[in-house]
Design a protein around this motif. Structure first.
Motif: not given
Length: 546
Positions: A24-30
């Motif tokens: 996942l991208s950092l945005l989606e993971a967060n």
């Protein structure tokens, strides 16, 4: 300028793990780390199909009994409840049993004349309908006294319910209640879904094939409306239900959905548009209006009924705002860790929604009581760390009736016991403790990430109700200068990809802030379905400027 305490959400260990393991991208993971309950990881990432392998005590035996009653031509009375869960459950069982060629009718008690659950009015309804079997949905677990009265008339009682059993008045006939068993997933079901699972078993016993629709979409509405926990089963059920809502053949349901923002449908459509309307009938007059809407097959007649419901909902909103304003003016006491109000002026049907609103706004448990002579009816809503129904059950000799869930409870008591209830709560809530400071959290995003975030939220939906939804923050310097709308609102344009934009709207902004914000600020708010536009079909609702 900020009206609340705000804190940015930073990457945590779970977010980093999800990013690595799930690519996942950092945005989606967060976002996923914060909004996806751990018990839903399998359903979310593995896209597990909806499985009906749910274990509920007495389900098979009760289904066999109902199937035999149908074969024998017995008259079945479906007994529901006046909230959305009970109405959806009544519609499911009545229409489903009718499709199985049962001799069936339905009864929903009046909130004002009969109150919640089984009572003497239930016995009267059984007599009036000449019922051989009373089949409940979303009520009846703690109704041994009514069971005895029904059985004395030769009427059998079959209960489907999801409320917590009490030893004192527990029915001992056919009782289908997940809380009698050990299946934790089953304990999260709405009352309507418990009823639907019984209906499926009845069809199996009759060697009939029962289609999932229109039943699943009604279970989805009930699941969101009743704010039950979201486990893997409920998550998958809602996904299928929301998709099915886009192609409903029901004229009445389609007329109701026109009052919502455009599809694809999410929890927000149901919780903030559909459910308040469905509840308005039982809160203001008669819940049977919603049954008439859902069962109506003539489009023109269905639309007329929906407009009648719309009028009731408009009145409900006006009276609810008045009631909340009166409470704020006359009962507010910020030094107490809970809000306790009793009045002869409180509208009985609006105790629950007003309590919910005040609980969210004040971040404290709320107890509202409507007084009618020597009797009183109350509704309670709790903050996250308080199991309100269990707490109230610790009292002795205060309530005549009490029921509910972890976050919500309803009760009746003698007016003379109101003071005793307040004293009990003061001891339990430790009056010396100050209310906790409410901290709001936000994700910082770039304007062109807004659409990506909207898509991520759609994949996560439905989100477990106990998880407080954080907001998102954008820098004003990356947006167009705000426009003043009608001398009180503020409107920004958020640039998206492909030359498109989406609105950021701050309702009644100039009554909350002293001056127009500069470019060195953040606007924080929620990304919500847009009722006016379809591409993009969302907007940014500004909650604060920091």
């Amino acid at each position: 300028m900020a009206t609340s305490v705000w804190k940015e959400i930073e990457l945590d260990e779970r977010a980093l793990r999800l990013g690595r393991e799930r690519d996942l991208s950092l945005l989606e993971a967060n976002i996923v780390s914060r909004l996806l309950h751990p018990r839903l990881e399998g359903a979310y990432f593995n896209q597990e199909p909806l499985s009906f392998d749910i274990q509920i005590p007495n389900l098979d035996e009760s289904a066999k009994f109902i199937a035999k009653a149908i074969k024998d031509g017995k008259k079945i009375l479906v007994h529901g409840d006046y909230d959305t869960d009970g109405i959806m459950g009544t519609t499911i069982l009545y229409s489903g049993l009718k499709s199985l060629k049962a001799n069936v009718s339905f009864f929903i008690p009046s909130r004002f004349e009969n109150g919640y659950g089984l009572s003497s009015c239930s016995v009267d309804a059984a007599k009036r309908e000449k019922a051989d079997v009373v089949l409940t949905v979303d009520c009846g677990t703690n109704s041994k006294d009514v069971q005895i009265e029904l059985e004395s008339l030769g009427v059998a009682l079959v209960v489907t319910d999801h409320h917590i059993p009490e030893k004192e008045n527990l029915v001992d006939s056919f009782l289908v209640n997940p809380f009698l068993g050990n299946d934790e997933e089953a304990k999260m079901l709405s009352g309507a879904t418990v009823g639907y699972l019984l209906l499926r078993k009845v069809a199996e016993n009759l060697n009939e094939i029962l289609p999932e629709e229109p039943f699943l979409r009604l279970c989805g509405i009930a699941t969101v409306s009743d704010v039950v926990p979201i486990g893997a089963f409920n998550w998958n059920l809602c996904k299928k239900a929301f998709s099915a809502l886009q192609s409903s053949p029901s004229p009445g349901l389609n007329a109701l959905l026109k009052k919502c923002p455009m599809p694809p449908y999410r929890c927000h459509h149901i919780a903030f548009y559909l459910s308040p309307r469905l509840n308005a009938a039982g809160r203001m007059e008669d819940a049977n209006l919603v049954l008439d809407i859902l069962l109506e097959r003539d489009l023109e007649r269905a639309e007329d009924l929906v407009e009648k419901l719309e009028e009731l909902n408009t009145t409900r909103r006006y009276l609810q705002a008045q009631m909340a304003e009166e409470i704020e003016k006359n009962f507010g006491d910020d030094d107490l860790p809970f809000l306790f109000c009793a009045s002869e002026r409180f509208h009985l049907g609006l105790l629950g929604p007003v309590a919910s609103r005040l609980c969210q706004e004040k971040n404290k448990s709320v107890f509202l009581i409507s007084v009618d002579g020597e009797s009183a009816t109350g509704s309670a809503r709790s903050v996250e760390d308080v199991d309100i129904t269990s707490l109230l059950r610790e009292s002795e000799g205060i309530f005549k009736r009490l029921g509910g869930h972890e976050r919500a409870a309803g009760f009746t008591l003698e007016t003379s016991n109101i003071v005793k209830l307040r004293e009990f709560l003061e001891k339990k809530y430790k009056i010396s403790d100050s209310p906790k400071e409410s901290v709001n959290y936000y994700f910082f995003i770039q304007p062109k990430q807004t659409e990506i975030v909207w898509e991520i939220l759609g994949k996560l939906d439905p989100i477990e109700p106990s998880i407080k939804h954080p907001c998102f923050a954008l820098e004003t310097k990356q947006l167009s200068p705000p426009k003043i709308i009608k001398d009180k609102h503020l409107l920004w344009n958020i640039p998206l990809n492909n030359g498109r934009s989406v609105s950021a709207f701050y309702f009644d902004a100039l009554s909350k802030i002293s001056k127009i914000p500069t470019n060195e600020r953040l606007i924080v708010g929620r990304i919500l379905p847009d009722k006016l536009r379809s591409n993009p079909n969302f907007f940014f609702e500004v909650k604060d400027i920091i």
